[in-house]
Design an enzyme around this catalytic site. Structure first.
Site, PDB file in Angstrom:
ATOM      1  N   TYR A  21       0.819  -1.212   0.000  1.00  0.00           N
ATOM      2  CA  TYR A  21       0.000   0.000   0.000  1.00  0.00           C
ATOM      3  C   TYR A  21       0.855   1.266   0.000  1.00  0.00           C
ATOM      4  O   TYR A  21       0.416   2.309  -0.479  1.00  0.00           O
ATOM      5  CB  TYR A  21      -0.905   0.040   1.241  1.00  0.00           C
ATOM      6  CG  TYR A  21      -2.205  -0.698   1.109  1.00  0.00           C
ATOM      7  CD1 TYR A  21      -2.229  -2.040   0.774  1.00  0.00           C
ATOM      8  CD2 TYR A  21      -3.410  -0.054   1.343  1.00  0.00           C
ATOM      9  CE1 TYR A  21      -3.429  -2.727   0.681  1.00  0.00           C
ATOM     10  CE2 TYR A  21      -4.612  -0.731   1.251  1.00  0.00           C
ATOM     11  CZ  TYR A  21      -4.610  -2.063   0.922  1.00  0.00           C
ATOM     12  OH  TYR A  21      -5.804  -2.733   0.828  1.00  0.00           O
ATOM     13  N   LYS A  53       3.309 -15.340   2.788  1.00  0.00           N
ATOM     14  CA  LYS A  53       3.505 -16.110   1.548  1.00  0.00           C
ATOM     15  C   LYS A  53       5.004 -16.382   1.427  1.00  0.00           C
ATOM     16  O   LYS A  53       5.655 -16.020   0.444  1.00  0.00           O
ATOM     17  CB  LYS A  53       2.950 -15.304   0.359  1.00  0.00           C
ATOM     18  CG  LYS A  53       2.907 -16.051  -0.959  1.00  0.00           C
ATOM     19  CD  LYS A  53       1.859 -17.164  -1.018  1.00  0.00           C
ATOM     20  CE  LYS A  53       1.967 -17.930  -2.332  1.00  0.00           C
ATOM     21  NZ  LYS A  53       1.099 -19.135  -2.355  1.00  0.00           N
ATOM     22  N   ASP A 100      -2.784 -18.461   0.999  1.00  0.00           N
ATOM     23  CA  ASP A 100      -3.782 -19.168   0.185  1.00  0.00           C
ATOM     24  C   ASP A 100      -4.485 -20.238   1.028  1.00  0.00           C
ATOM     25  O   ASP A 100      -5.703 -20.400   0.987  1.00  0.00           O
ATOM     26  CB  ASP A 100      -3.163 -19.762  -1.096  1.00  0.00           C
ATOM     27  CG  ASP A 100      -1.874 -20.534  -0.849  1.00  0.00           C
ATOM     28  OD1 ASP A 100      -1.348 -20.494   0.290  1.00  0.00           O
ATOM     29  OD2 ASP A 100      -1.379 -21.192  -1.785  1.00  0.00           O
ATOM     30  N   ASP A 150      -6.204  -6.977   4.415  1.00  0.00           N
ATOM     31  CA  ASP A 150      -7.340  -6.348   3.736  1.00  0.00           C
ATOM     32  C   ASP A 150      -8.254  -7.432   3.163  1.00  0.00           C
ATOM     33  O   ASP A 150      -9.470  -7.424   3.365  1.00  0.00           O
ATOM     34  CB  ASP A 150      -6.817  -5.437   2.614  1.00  0.00           C
ATOM     35  CG  ASP A 150      -7.953  -4.791   1.843  1.00  0.00           C
ATOM     36  OD1 ASP A 150      -8.889  -4.283   2.489  1.00  0.00           O
ATOM     37  OD2 ASP A 150      -7.917  -4.802   0.597  1.00  0.00           O
ATOM     38  N   ASP A 176     -12.047  -9.085   4.820  1.00  0.00           N
ATOM     39  CA  ASP A 176     -13.329  -9.094   4.096  1.00  0.00           C
ATOM     40  C   ASP A 176     -13.926 -10.499   4.109  1.00  0.00           C
ATOM     41  O   ASP A 176     -15.136 -10.678   4.289  1.00  0.00           O
ATOM     42  CB  ASP A 176     -13.152  -8.640   2.640  1.00  0.00           C
ATOM     43  CG  ASP A 176     -13.453  -7.157   2.460  1.00  0.00           C
ATOM     44  OD1 ASP A 176     -13.262  -6.399   3.441  1.00  0.00           O
ATOM     45  OD2 ASP A 176     -13.873  -6.754   1.367  1.00  0.00           O
TER      46      ASP A 176
HETATM   47  C1  IPM Z   1     -10.351  -1.125   4.064  1.00  0.00           C
HETATM   48  C2  IPM Z   1     -10.535  -0.578   2.683  1.00  0.00           C
HETATM   49  C3  IPM Z   1      -9.350   0.307   2.371  1.00  0.00           C
HETATM   50  C4  IPM Z   1      -8.116  -0.553   2.419  1.00  0.00           C
HETATM   51  C5  IPM Z   1      -9.423   1.042   1.025  1.00  0.00           C
HETATM   52  C6  IPM Z   1     -10.735   1.732   0.821  1.00  0.00           C
HETATM   53  C7  IPM Z   1      -8.278   1.997   0.867  1.00  0.00           C
HETATM   54  O1  IPM Z   1     -10.695  -1.591   1.770  1.00  0.00           O
HETATM   55  O2  IPM Z   1     -10.297  -0.324   5.023  1.00  0.00           O
HETATM   56  O3  IPM Z   1     -10.262  -2.342   4.201  1.00  0.00           O
HETATM   57  O4  IPM Z   1      -7.793  -1.254   1.460  1.00  0.00           O
HETATM   58  O5  IPM Z   1      -7.447  -0.521   3.448  1.00  0.00           O
HETATM   59 MN    MN Z   2     -10.782  -3.578   2.643  1.00  0.00          MN
END
Ligand code: IPM
Ligand code: MN
Length: 355
Positions: free
Chosen positions: A142, A191, A223, A247, A251
């Site tokens: 990032y 990884k 993975d 990240d 999710d």
């Molecule tokens: C999160 C989001 C952010 C990230 C984006 C929107 C920059 O996806 O907070 O997880 O990737 O960190």
């Molecule tokens: Mn995210």
């Protein structure tokens, strides 16, 4: 006690859900004798519209002058076609960096009242799961070197994953401390079979592990981790991983709880000042309709009380109120499955009544 809280309401449903959390904080303040002073600053799309940039200087200085920051959500279709450096999302990266928030805590637990929302087979989640993802937040790909250049096949773009020993050490320590307070189990995800940066990650995590003999620490390739999260999520207690793996995996973890509208997060650095925000996005399609689930933001405010202000009783009071509301069967539209649902303010009222 008295605390200054900066509010970054942002876009879409951001203002509504932050408003709910503010109401909850005010009631908690009254009950326990604390004063919360709120100051709002622009971030994301609204800031682009007003100032031509997603993260104005006064937002940064306001956050740095506060005791802690509560954020709603940023982004929306209106700003989706802007170039990368002035998109709303860029403000998130900017504020994380400016505040030195290298730790991102993302708890993902299955609420027993919401078991039926979980998309996994019931025998897999029989005993529930309760995972704390510790994501590194100000390093890795990032923030690494990036650019465009002429390569072997013409125009190419590149981003670089880079981690220093110092960055790995400090996030590993946070994760070990967290595991020590929970079930004493840490899984470090990397990884290392391919990436040099992961090999340093693994080596440094093992070194830090020697200072925490009471914590069981193992490695897992990313993975495999993605697979294990849906195969047997209960095997995870604390996860520590890099910015990008965190990240993606967070999710996935939020999705298997079945209720992304419920999940809070905390971003922390060396000081007590943190940034607290729901995991979900700005949901522009339902903005302003009173449909948004404010619980993730309310729980983010609870995390602020715990991690930034050390108010554990006050934190527990909010968490218990939310649990009660869910157990009593109250739902917002996102978790109601077509059954009658409460609006954003109505469910906030129910939570407040139980504080
Ligand atoms: C999160 C989001 C952010 C990230 C984006 C929107 C920059 O996806 O907070 O997880 O990737 O960190
Ligand atoms: Mn995210």
């Amino acid at each position: 006690m008295k605390f200054n809280i900066a509010l970054l309401k942002g876009d879409g449903i951001g203002p509504e859900i932050v408003e709910s959390a503010v109401r909850v904080l005010e009631v908690v303040g009254k009950k326990f004798g604390h004063e919360f002073d709120f100051k709002a600053y622009d971030i994301g799309g609204v800031a682009i519209d007003k100032y031509g940039k997603p993260l104005p200087e006064e937002t940064v200085s306001g956050c740095l002058a506060s005791d802690s920051v509560l954020l709603g959500a940023v982004g929306g279709p209106k700003w989706d076609t802007l170039p990368g450096n002035i998109r709303p999302e860029k403000a998130l990266l900017g504020i994380r960096e400016a505040m030195g928030l290298f730790t991102n805590l993302r708890p993902a637990k299955l609420y027993s009242a919401l078991k039926d929302d979980c998309p996994l087979r019931s025998d897999i989640v029989e005993n529930g799961f309760d995972i704390m993802i510790v994501r590194e937040l100000t390093g890795g790909i990032y923030f690494g070197e990036r650019g465009m250049r002429e390569g072997k096949y013409g125009e190419e773009a590149y981003d670089t994953e880079c981690y220093s020993r110092m960055e790995i050490e400090r996030i590993a320590k946070v994760a070990f401390e967290s595991a020590r307070k929970r079930r004493g189990k840490l899984i470090s995800i990397d990884k290392a079979n391919v990436l040099e940066s992961s090999r340093l990650w693994r080596k440094v995590v093992h070194e830090i592990a020697e200072q925490y003999p009471d914590v069981e620490c193992t490695d897992m390739l990313v993975d495999n981790a993605a697979m294990q999260l849906v195969r047997n999520p209960a095997q995870f207690d604390v996860i520590v991983t890099s910015n990008m793996f965190g990240d993606i995996l967070s999710d996935e973890a939020s999705q298997i709880t079945g209720s992304i509208g419920m999940l809070p997060s905390a971003s922390l650095g060396e000081t007590k000042r943190g940034l607290y925000e729901p995991i979900h996005g700005s949901a522009p399609d339902i903005a302003g309709k009173g449909l948004a689930n404010p619980i993730a933001t309310i729980l983010s405010a609870a995390m602020m009380l715990l991690y930034s202000f050390g108010l554990s009783e006050e934190h527990d009071c909010i968490v218990n109120a939310v649990d009660k509301v869910l157990e009593e069967g109250f739902r917002t539209a996102d978790i109601a499955h077509g059954a009658p649902a409460l609006s954003t303010t109505e469910i906030t009222d129910k939570i407040i009544e139980r504080i």
